[in-house]
Design a protein around this motif. Structure first.
Motif, PDB file in Angstrom:
ATOM      1  N   SER A 107       0.963  -0.982   0.086  1.00  0.00           N
ATOM      2  CA  SER A 107      -0.040  -0.075   0.125  1.00  0.00           C
ATOM      3  C   SER A 107       0.748   1.248   0.038  1.00  0.00           C
ATOM      4  O   SER A 107       1.782   1.374   0.966  1.00  0.00           O
ATOM      5  CB  SER A 107      -0.956  -0.017   1.204  1.00  0.00           C
ATOM      6  N   LYS A 108       0.466   2.076  -0.888  1.00  0.00           N
ATOM      7  CA  LYS A 108       1.296   3.466  -1.092  1.00  0.00           C
ATOM      8  C   LYS A 108       0.192   4.696  -1.175  1.00  0.00           C
ATOM      9  O   LYS A 108      -0.656   4.574  -2.007  1.00  0.00           O
ATOM     10  CB  LYS A 108       2.330   3.366  -2.115  1.00  0.00           C
ATOM     11  N   ASP A 109       0.567   5.638  -0.249  1.00  0.00           N
ATOM     12  CA  ASP A 109      -0.223   6.663  -0.135  1.00  0.00           C
ATOM     13  C   ASP A 109      -1.887   6.265  -0.303  1.00  0.00           C
ATOM     14  O   ASP A 109      -2.814   6.980  -0.881  1.00  0.00           O
ATOM     15  CB  ASP A 109      -0.335   7.775  -1.652  1.00  0.00           C
ATOM     16  N   GLY A 110      -2.286   5.574   0.670  1.00  0.00           N
ATOM     17  CA  GLY A 110      -3.506   4.883   1.046  1.00  0.00           C
ATOM     18  C   GLY A 110      -4.031   4.215  -0.367  1.00  0.00           C
ATOM     19  O   GLY A 110      -5.538   3.951  -0.248  1.00  0.00           O
ATOM     20  N   HIS A 111      -3.478   3.795  -1.280  1.00  0.00           N
ATOM     21  CA  HIS A 111      -3.804   2.865  -2.494  1.00  0.00           C
ATOM     22  C   HIS A 111      -3.111   1.649  -2.472  1.00  0.00           C
ATOM     23  O   HIS A 111      -1.896   1.422  -2.838  1.00  0.00           O
ATOM     24  CB  HIS A 111      -3.547   3.532  -3.749  1.00  0.00           C
ATOM     25  N   LYS A 157      -7.837   1.333   3.922  1.00  0.00           N
ATOM     26  CA  LYS A 157      -8.037   2.155   5.471  1.00  0.00           C
ATOM     27  C   LYS A 157      -8.296   0.846   6.411  1.00  0.00           C
ATOM     28  O   LYS A 157      -8.611  -0.135   6.148  1.00  0.00           O
ATOM     29  CB  LYS A 157      -9.355   2.753   5.039  1.00  0.00           C
ATOM     30  N   ASP A 162      -9.389   5.245   8.741  1.00  0.00           N
ATOM     31  CA  ASP A 162      -8.077   6.153   8.277  1.00  0.00           C
ATOM     32  C   ASP A 162      -7.281   5.392   7.392  1.00  0.00           C
ATOM     33  O   ASP A 162      -7.093   4.102   7.591  1.00  0.00           O
ATOM     34  CB  ASP A 162      -7.432   6.222   9.564  1.00  0.00           C
ATOM     35  N   PRO A 163      -6.572   6.054   6.457  1.00  0.00           N
ATOM     36  CA  PRO A 163      -5.662   5.506   5.392  1.00  0.00           C
ATOM     37  C   PRO A 163      -4.519   4.574   6.419  1.00  0.00           C
ATOM     38  O   PRO A 163      -4.029   5.503   7.180  1.00  0.00           O
ATOM     39  CB  PRO A 163      -5.277   6.541   4.542  1.00  0.00           C
ATOM     40  N   GLY A 165      -0.608   3.542   6.717  1.00  0.00           N
ATOM     41  CA  GLY A 165       0.694   3.863   6.430  1.00  0.00           C
ATOM     42  C   GLY A 165       1.057   3.010   5.106  1.00  0.00           C
ATOM     43  O   GLY A 165       0.607   2.042   4.913  1.00  0.00           O
ATOM     44  N   ASP A 166       2.285   3.585   4.267  1.00  0.00           N
ATOM     45  CA  ASP A 166       2.816   2.881   3.319  1.00  0.00           C
ATOM     46  C   ASP A 166       3.518   1.566   3.780  1.00  0.00           C
ATOM     47  O   ASP A 166       4.004   1.645   4.992  1.00  0.00           O
ATOM     48  CB  ASP A 166       3.902   3.519   2.627  1.00  0.00           C
TER      49      ASP A 166
END
Length: 222
Positions: A107-111, A157, A162-163, A165-166
């Motif tokens: 996961s990076k930047d919430g994606h 999330k 909340d998202p 972390g990377d």
């Protein structure tokens, strides 16, 4: 001492297991074989020369040794050719979306990368998402799912909304049938191949922050 006496020997293990070879350093190489043969001919007793049958046997041993060296060289050439071909094929994956065996998600930047699983039978499914420390960050109830492939549908999330972390996350599937018995599943990761890294002479694809062996790829999408 004859050359035959210097051939690799075998020994019986105390437990009666299959005999094994002695130290590889004791193995007779091609150059050492010729050196010993020449030395044996030079220093043989003129009054008791080497029997022709012994000499013929040692020449046969040398012929066999030569064949083994030639075979090894051929196998090394084939291996080098296959590795070069494999490297070329791996480069073809860059920029494409691939699906590979595994339950790791980057996961990076919430994606997050897209994860998927395949059920062997219809089941009631709950999906657990864990961080790199093994702590559960999200639990998703997918409900009853038919046999076949399904996306995990994680939005990146945690349970608080909340998202995350990377980093690298993993998912596990809790699947049970109508009688409460566990249903088997296979996990997959889908993501874009962004590069190739070589480790230990092997080529690995970079998918997110994860290294994936080419043989674990089950599908390629443009």
């Amino acid at each position: 001492m004859s050359i035959a006496a210097l051939e690799p020997t075998y020994h019986q293990t105390p437990s009666g297991e299959t005999p094994g070879r002695t130290d590889p350093e004791d193995a007779l190489g091609r150059d050492q074989f010729l050196t010993l043969l020449v030395a044996q001919l030079k220093h043989q007793d003129p009054l008791n020369p080497m029997e022709s049958t012994d000499f013929t046997a040692q020449l046969a041993q040398f012929s066999s040794l030569e064949q083994q060296f030639a075979m090894n060289e051929t196998l090394e050439a084939i291996q080098a050719s296959l590795m070069a071909q494999e490297s070329g094929n791996v480069l073809d994956y860059i920029g494409k979306t691939v699906k590979t065996d595994g339950n790791a998600i980057f996961s990076k930047d919430g994606h997050p990368d897209s994860g998927a699983y395949t059920l062997e039978d219809r089941a009631d499914v709950t999906i657990h998402i864990y961080d790199s420390q093994g702590l559960e960050v999200r639990r998703l109830y997918a409900g009853w799912q038919d046999m076949g492939e399904h996306d995990i549908g994680w939005d990146g999330k945690n349970d608080a909304g909340d998202p995350v972390g990377d980093g690298i996350y993993t998912f596990e599937i809790e699947a049970t049938d109508e009688e409460g018995f566990m249903v088997s599943y296979d996990a997959y990761l889908t993501g874009e191949a962004t590069g190739v890294i070589y480790e230990g002479g092997m080529a690995y694809l970079m998918i997110g922050d994860k290294l994936v062996a080419p043989e674990n790829i089950v599908e390629v999408r443009k």
